[in-house]
Write a protein that holds these residues in place. Structure first.
Motif, PDB file in Angstrom:
ATOM      1  N   ASP A  73      13.703  10.721  -0.711  1.00  0.00           N
ATOM      2  CA  ASP A  73      12.334  11.141  -1.004  1.00  0.00           C
ATOM      3  C   ASP A  73      11.862  10.322  -2.200  1.00  0.00           C
ATOM      4  O   ASP A  73      12.402  10.441  -3.293  1.00  0.00           O
ATOM      5  CB  ASP A  73      12.284  12.637  -1.314  1.00  0.00           C
ATOM      6  CG  ASP A  73      10.873  13.179  -1.336  1.00  0.00           C
ATOM      7  OD1 ASP A  73       9.951  12.442  -0.966  1.00  0.00           O
ATOM      8  OD2 ASP A  73      10.705  14.344  -1.726  1.00  0.00           O
ATOM      9  N   THR A  74      10.889   9.482  -1.996  1.00  0.00           N
ATOM     10  CA  THR A  74      10.448   8.580  -3.056  1.00  0.00           C
ATOM     11  C   THR A  74       9.217   9.112  -3.792  1.00  0.00           C
ATOM     12  O   THR A  74       8.290   9.607  -3.156  1.00  0.00           O
ATOM     13  CB  THR A  74      10.164   7.171  -2.491  1.00  0.00           C
ATOM     14  OG1 THR A  74       9.738   6.339  -3.568  1.00  0.00           O
ATOM     15  CG2 THR A  74       9.116   7.186  -1.417  1.00  0.00           C
ATOM     16  N   PRO A  75       9.210   9.006  -5.104  1.00  0.00           N
ATOM     17  CA  PRO A  75       8.048   9.443  -5.886  1.00  0.00           C
ATOM     18  C   PRO A  75       7.056   8.321  -6.170  1.00  0.00           C
ATOM     19  O   PRO A  75       6.146   8.485  -6.954  1.00  0.00           O
ATOM     20  CB  PRO A  75       8.688   9.909  -7.191  1.00  0.00           C
ATOM     21  CG  PRO A  75       9.835   8.963  -7.376  1.00  0.00           C
ATOM     22  CD  PRO A  75      10.354   8.711  -5.959  1.00  0.00           C
ATOM     23  N   TYR A  76       7.206   7.155  -5.527  1.00  0.00           N
ATOM     24  CA  TYR A  76       6.403   6.000  -5.907  1.00  0.00           C
ATOM     25  C   TYR A  76       4.902   6.197  -5.733  1.00  0.00           C
ATOM     26  O   TYR A  76       4.127   5.699  -6.530  1.00  0.00           O
ATOM     27  CB  TYR A  76       6.869   4.742  -5.176  1.00  0.00           C
ATOM     28  CG  TYR A  76       8.231   4.290  -5.634  1.00  0.00           C
ATOM     29  CD1 TYR A  76       8.485   4.066  -6.981  1.00  0.00           C
ATOM     30  CD2 TYR A  76       9.266   4.117  -4.738  1.00  0.00           C
ATOM     31  CE1 TYR A  76       9.735   3.669  -7.416  1.00  0.00           C
ATOM     32  CE2 TYR A  76      10.514   3.716  -5.162  1.00  0.00           C
ATOM     33  CZ  TYR A  76      10.744   3.491  -6.499  1.00  0.00           C
ATOM     34  OH  TYR A  76      11.974   3.107  -6.928  1.00  0.00           O
ATOM     35  N   ASP A  77       4.467   6.892  -4.693  1.00  0.00           N
ATOM     36  CA  ASP A  77       3.023   7.100  -4.522  1.00  0.00           C
ATOM     37  C   ASP A  77       2.439   7.824  -5.733  1.00  0.00           C
ATOM     38  O   ASP A  77       1.392   7.436  -6.253  1.00  0.00           O
ATOM     39  CB  ASP A  77       2.737   7.901  -3.248  1.00  0.00           C
ATOM     40  CG  ASP A  77       2.769   7.031  -2.008  1.00  0.00           C
ATOM     41  OD1 ASP A  77       2.558   5.813  -2.143  1.00  0.00           O
ATOM     42  OD2 ASP A  77       3.004   7.569  -0.920  1.00  0.00           O
ATOM     43  N   GLU A  78       3.095   8.860  -6.175  1.00  0.00           N
ATOM     44  CA  GLU A  78       2.606   9.605  -7.334  1.00  0.00           C
ATOM     45  C   GLU A  78       2.628   8.746  -8.593  1.00  0.00           C
ATOM     46  O   GLU A  78       1.740   8.833  -9.430  1.00  0.00           O
ATOM     47  CB  GLU A  78       3.470  10.842  -7.561  1.00  0.00           C
ATOM     48  CG  GLU A  78       3.385  11.853  -6.436  1.00  0.00           C
ATOM     49  CD  GLU A  78       4.410  12.944  -6.598  1.00  0.00           C
ATOM     50  OE1 GLU A  78       4.657  13.376  -7.743  1.00  0.00           O
ATOM     51  OE2 GLU A  78       4.973  13.367  -5.589  1.00  0.00           O
ATOM     52  N   MET A  79       3.647   7.895  -8.710  1.00  0.00           N
ATOM     53  CA  MET A  79       3.806   7.085  -9.919  1.00  0.00           C
ATOM     54  C   MET A  79       2.690   6.063 -10.093  1.00  0.00           C
ATOM     55  O   MET A  79       2.361   5.695 -11.214  1.00  0.00           O
ATOM     56  CB  MET A  79       5.168   6.380  -9.911  1.00  0.00           C
ATOM     57  CG  MET A  79       6.330   7.341 -10.079  1.00  0.00           C
ATOM     58  SD  MET A  79       7.934   6.579  -9.832  1.00  0.00           S
ATOM     59  CE  MET A  79       7.953   5.317 -11.082  1.00  0.00           C
ATOM     60  N   ILE A  80       2.114   5.614  -8.979  1.00  0.00           N
ATOM     61  CA  ILE A  80       1.064   4.593  -9.090  1.00  0.00           C
ATOM     62  C   ILE A  80      -0.325   5.166  -8.871  1.00  0.00           C
ATOM     63  O   ILE A  80      -1.283   4.446  -8.680  1.00  0.00           O
ATOM     64  CB  ILE A  80       1.329   3.416  -8.124  1.00  0.00           C
ATOM     65  CG1 ILE A  80       1.363   3.880  -6.663  1.00  0.00           C
ATOM     66  CG2 ILE A  80       2.610   2.690  -8.495  1.00  0.00           C
ATOM     67  CD1 ILE A  80       1.412   2.741  -5.665  1.00  0.00           C
ATOM     68  N   GLY A  81      -0.436   6.494  -8.898  1.00  0.00           N
ATOM     69  CA  GLY A  81      -1.736   7.135  -8.835  1.00  0.00           C
ATOM     70  C   GLY A  81      -2.244   7.454  -7.446  1.00  0.00           C
ATOM     71  O   GLY A  81      -3.364   7.925  -7.298  1.00  0.00           O
TER      72      GLY A  81
END
Length: 100
Positions: A73-81
């Motif tokens: 489960d990646t948090p990357y979408d949230e990290m880049i707004g």
């Protein structure tokens, strides 16, 4: 439910072993045995952490694992707004057998 490696029996089949992949090479293991799911815990009563896939394979060598997979489960979408994705974690096949 909590599972401890020292309390598992190689003669008791593990229905599902799920490797939960987190960032920075951190892996946890979720087990399903006889319809009950739980995380694998270390003897210090904290979730058992693994730092590579091979250490998971070594820990479960000799056990009867019917199915295994890895969830990421990646948090990357949230990290880049970007808005959080409503989709479930990515599930990939995971071979519990050692490659050699």
């Amino acid at each position: 439910m909590k599972y401890y490696l020292s309390q598992l029996s190689p003669t008791q089949p593990i229905d599902q072993l799920t490797v939960l992949a987190h960032e920075m090479s951190l892996y946890l293991v979720k087990l399903s045995i006889n319809g009950e799911e739980g995380i694998l815990y270390a003897e210090d009563d904290r979730p058992m952490r693994f730092f590579n896939a091979m250490s998971i394979r070594e820990a479960f060598s000799g056990f009867a694992v019917r199915e295994s997979c890895m969830q990421h489960d990646t948090p990357y979408d949230e990290m880049i707004g970007n808005p959080q994705r409503p989709s479930s974690p990515v599930t990939l096949p995971f071979s519990i057998d050692t490659p050699y």
